[in-house]
Design an enzyme around this catalytic site. Structure first.
Site, PDB file in Angstrom:
ATOM      1  N   SER A  33      38.353  37.105  52.624  1.00 41.83           N
ATOM      2  CA  SER A  33      37.377  35.903  52.759  1.00 41.83           C
ATOM      3  C   SER A  33      37.145  35.235  51.643  1.00 41.83           C
ATOM      4  O   SER A  33      36.096  34.823  51.116  1.00 41.83           O
ATOM      5  CB  SER A  33      36.065  36.427  53.378  1.00 41.83           C
ATOM      6  N   ARG A  65      35.137  33.787  44.131  1.00 44.72           N
ATOM      7  CA  ARG A  65      34.055  33.604  43.311  1.00 44.72           C
ATOM      8  C   ARG A  65      33.956  33.673  41.843  1.00 44.72           C
ATOM      9  O   ARG A  65      32.922  33.431  41.084  1.00 44.72           O
ATOM     10  CB  ARG A  65      32.622  34.174  44.099  1.00 44.72           C
ATOM     11  N   TRP A  66      34.885  34.437  41.494  1.00 45.25           N
ATOM     12  CA  TRP A  66      35.023  34.823  39.997  1.00 45.25           C
ATOM     13  C   TRP A  66      36.011  33.604  39.438  1.00 45.25           C
ATOM     14  O   TRP A  66      35.695  33.819  38.043  1.00 45.25           O
ATOM     15  CB  TRP A  66      35.327  35.979  39.655  1.00 45.25           C
ATOM     16  N   GLN A  68      36.713  30.732  37.239  1.00 40.79           N
ATOM     17  CA  GLN A  68      36.007  29.958  36.347  1.00 40.79           C
ATOM     18  C   GLN A  68      36.461  28.801  36.320  1.00 40.79           C
ATOM     19  O   GLN A  68      35.842  27.425  36.339  1.00 40.79           O
ATOM     20  CB  GLN A  68      35.558  30.636  35.133  1.00 40.79           C
ATOM     21  N   GLU A 135      44.202  22.879  30.962  1.00 46.09           N
ATOM     22  CA  GLU A 135      44.505  24.377  30.797  1.00 46.09           C
ATOM     23  C   GLU A 135      45.947  24.782  30.165  1.00 46.09           C
ATOM     24  O   GLU A 135      46.718  23.577  30.326  1.00 46.09           O
ATOM     25  CB  GLU A 135      44.066  25.297  31.885  1.00 46.09           C
ATOM     26  N   ASP A 242      45.118  46.657  48.906  1.00 42.45           N
ATOM     27  CA  ASP A 242      45.114  47.104  50.260  1.00 42.45           C
ATOM     28  C   ASP A 242      46.132  46.402  50.966  1.00 42.45           C
ATOM     29  O   ASP A 242      46.941  46.999  51.916  1.00 42.45           O
ATOM     30  CB  ASP A 242      43.629  46.936  50.945  1.00 42.45           C
ATOM     31  N   HIS A 263      45.439  38.023  31.455  1.00 41.89           N
ATOM     32  CA  HIS A 263      44.808  37.168  30.768  1.00 41.89           C
ATOM     33  C   HIS A 263      44.452  37.384  29.316  1.00 41.89           C
ATOM     34  O   HIS A 263      44.137  38.190  28.982  1.00 41.89           O
ATOM     35  CB  HIS A 263      43.414  36.898  31.607  1.00 41.89           C
ATOM     36  N   ARG A 312      50.210  31.318  29.763  1.00 41.73           N
ATOM     37  CA  ARG A 312      49.357  32.477  29.315  1.00 41.73           C
ATOM     38  C   ARG A 312      50.134  33.806  29.079  1.00 41.73           C
ATOM     39  O   ARG A 312      49.791  34.674  28.279  1.00 41.73           O
ATOM     40  CB  ARG A 312      48.600  32.953  30.674  1.00 41.73           C
ATOM     41  N   HIS A 373      44.939  40.292  35.052  1.00 40.76           N
ATOM     42  CA  HIS A 373      44.345  39.075  35.549  1.00 40.76           C
ATOM     43  C   HIS A 373      44.662  38.623  37.013  1.00 40.76           C
ATOM     44  O   HIS A 373      44.007  38.299  37.927  1.00 40.76           O
ATOM     45  CB  HIS A 373      44.334  37.817  34.766  1.00 40.76           C
ATOM     46  N   ARG A 408      52.159  32.656  36.479  1.00 37.83           N
ATOM     47  CA  ARG A 408      51.469  31.728  37.274  1.00 37.83           C
ATOM     48  C   ARG A 408      50.933  30.517  36.249  1.00 37.83           C
ATOM     49  O   ARG A 408      50.278  31.027  35.323  1.00 37.83           O
ATOM     50  CB  ARG A 408      50.334  32.387  37.833  1.00 37.83           C
ATOM     51  N   LEU A 414      44.096  28.709  43.215  1.00 42.14           N
ATOM     52  CA  LEU A 414      43.171  28.509  44.052  1.00 42.14           C
ATOM     53  C   LEU A 414      44.029  27.317  45.130  1.00 42.14           C
ATOM     54  O   LEU A 414      43.862  27.298  46.192  1.00 42.14           O
ATOM     55  CB  LEU A 414      41.923  27.656  43.427  1.00 42.14           C
TER      56      LEU A 414
END
Length: 570
Positions: A33, A65-66, A68, A135, A242, A263, A312, A373, A408, A414
């Protein structure tokens, strides 16, 4: 070609678990989700009769949700999909699938605007346009953000609100506190196996607690990352690999396992820190924060033309090298010159998180070090999101579309979830409309040969330590060999009692992913992107410009093949 030139690991082909005690059915089962799973489920709801959305805890507990920093898309008039593509290909160090990247960057702006139409509130300029920042690895301002540094939380909120609005729609069901155990396969056309559902364990009461079977005509895995394989990660506790482990056990192809992104700027809390660690977004460096070593000296300008905004992997390696040169276990992030007012407004979440650990971003040099990360590898999928098993799709961090290559580009994840979830929903709907595959019955899934596995929960920290010391930030042949040997004996170690439960299943999944990852990292004798071999420090396009593809064959033998890429490398 096969690259199995070292002892080949063997893994279990199924988890020890009770037989399913209940059964449910849907046209399409979506597991996860985050942005990818929610997007797929919402679009599928409009295209098929019945969708089952399964999530491990609650709807907003995933990695989305994490997030940033934000979501990358060519939204500015002076930007273009071609420039976004060029930056992505450079960051991927010659291993990106250009067709997949082109789909990402050309379809991405429309997908972001659809998020806005759905209700996602991105930060705006005084003129009312979506505010964009920069970024690492980007040559344009193309990162849209929300709440300053709470982009993932805002996107998750908007998608969940859309889902809640149709919660009572009989065409969609949400099953929370459910962990996927296995991918079920059954007989397909011409005898070719197809995915026909999953087995789940639901923590709860009533008719659907315990282990059950969800049968469907397609399965979409959106189970997130593998961060908990390592001792230190920015991933939430649910990120135990999983989906990748279940796909491995089902014989599905997994690609690019060795490319793990660490990261560069994760708050360093000491050697005893374990599990999810506080991330300090790359956007802080995008706004002008600098990296300095233990002596207070800035070091990134001498490493890369983009300095602190280099890709990165470049920044993470530079930090590790500087730590070694100065005999320190961290470097420092210096944002003091940006000022308290700006930092409080632009990065409220990060400022509050650091304050909880006793650091003031406006006044202190903040200790940082690389931590796991993001995983660029995963379940290998084609441009429609389809895996090597008919009927099984994968999307988001558990998948490998080829978009990220060896590393990445910041804030592309996202966007990948949005773009490919949209593609999967359309393809799955077309597949059902065109084929009208029969519904499966409870006795249809085929039995799977091989060894049953279940590791005690006490083995979890051992697996994490081995993954961190073997296929961690810096890898060597000796370190990888030691990790591989130690991982191989864990299933036969009599220490600890394993009883089928969530902790044991997660530990077993972590072990399977760590084993396959270690094997792939040992095979790739070069340094590229998120894969840093200290004993092979150079990129080797002549021998290693291609991807390693791993799957279980027979009764659990890990088979890895190398597929070279064509065309000129970047």
């Amino acid at each position: 070609m096969s690259v199995a030139n070292r002892p080949v690991p063997h893994l279990g082909t199924r988890l020890a678990a009770p037989a399913p005690g209940w059964t449910t059915q849907a046209d399409v089962i979506v597991v996860g989700s985050g942005i990818a799973g929610l997007t797929a489920a919402l679009r599928l709801r409009r295209r098929v009769d019945r969708v089952l959305l399964v999530t491990k805890t609650v709807l907003d507990s995933g990695s989305t949700r994490w997030a940033q920093g934000g979501i990358a898309a060519a939204l500015a008039p002076e930007d273009s999909p071609q420039e976004h593509l060029d930056d992505t290909l450079v960051a991927g160090v010659g291993l990106c699938d250009e067709d997949a990247v082109r789909a990402l960057v050309t379809e991405g702006p429309a997908r972001v605007r659809e998020l806005v139409a759905l209700g996602a509130n991105f930060d705006r300029t005084p003129e009312g346009e979506i505010a964009l920042t920069r970024e690492g690895g980007h040559h344009r301002d193309r990162i849209a953000h929300a709440g300053g540094d709470a982009t993932g939380a805002e996107i998750s909120r908007a998608l969940i609100a859309a889902l809640e609005a149709v919660r009572h729609d009989p065409g969609i069901e949400v099953l929370e506190h459910a962990v996927v155990l296995e991918i079920l396969t059954g007989p397909g056309p011409r005898g070719v196996p197809v995915a026909c559902g999953v087995t789940l364990h639901v923590i709860g009461e009533g008719s659907r607690d315990g282990v059950g079977a969800a049968l469907g005509r397609s399965v979409v895995l959106a189970t997130g990352g593998i961060g908990q394989v390592f001792s230190s990660t920015t991933n939430p506790k649910e990120a135990t690999g999983d989906g990748v482990a279940a796909a491995l056990r089902a014989g599905v192809e997994i690609a690019d396992l060795e490319f793990v992104q660490f990261h560069p700027t994760v708050l360093w809390l000491g050697h005893a820190a374990r599990g999810q660690q506080p991330l300090i977004s790359e956007a802080v460096r995008g706004e002008g924060a600098l990296l300095v070593d233990a002596n207070g000296e800035r070091f990134m300008p001498a490493v890369h033309e983009l300095a602190e905004l280099a890709p990165r992997d470049v920044v993470a390696k530079a930090i590790v090298r500087r730590m070694a040169a100065t005999g320190s276990d961290h470097v420092f992030l210096d944002a003091r010159h940006l000022g308290r007012e700006f930092l409080d407004r632009r990065f409220p979440t990060i400022v509050a998180a650091l304050a909880g650990h006793g650091f003031n971003l406006a006044e202190d040099l903040v200790p940082v070090a690389p931590a796991q990360h993001y995983h660029s590898g995963g379940i290998r999928v084609d441009p429609r999101g389809h895996s090597s098993l008919s009927g099984l799709y994968a999307v988001g961090e558990c998948s490998c579309t080829g978009v990220h290559g060896a590393n990445r580009l910041a804030s592309n994840s996202l966007l990948e979830g949005l773009v490919f979830a949209h593609r999967i929903a359309d393809d799955a709907a077309r597949r059902l409309d065109g084929d009208r595959i029969r519904q499966y019955e409870p006795d249809d899934p085929s039995a799977r040969a091989g060894r049953e596995v279940l590791l005690p929960a006490t083995a979890r920290t051992v697996v994490q330590k081995l993954a961190s010391s073997g296929p961690g930030v810096i890898r060597t042949a000796d370190g990888l060999a030691h990790a591989a040997q130690a991982l191989a004996v864990i299933p036969d170690d009599p220490k600890g009692v394993a009883v089928p439960s969530l902790a044991e299943w997660e530990t077993s999944n972590l072990h399977a992913v760590a084993t396959a990852l270690t094997h792939a990292a040992a095979l790739r004798t070069e340094t590229r992107g998120g894969h840093y071999r200290e004993d092979f420090p150079d990129r080797d396009d002549e021998h290693w410009r291609g991807r390693l593809v791993t799957r279980l064959v027979g009764v659990g033998e890990l088979e890895t093949t190398f597929e070279p890429l064509t065309g000129e490398p970047l």
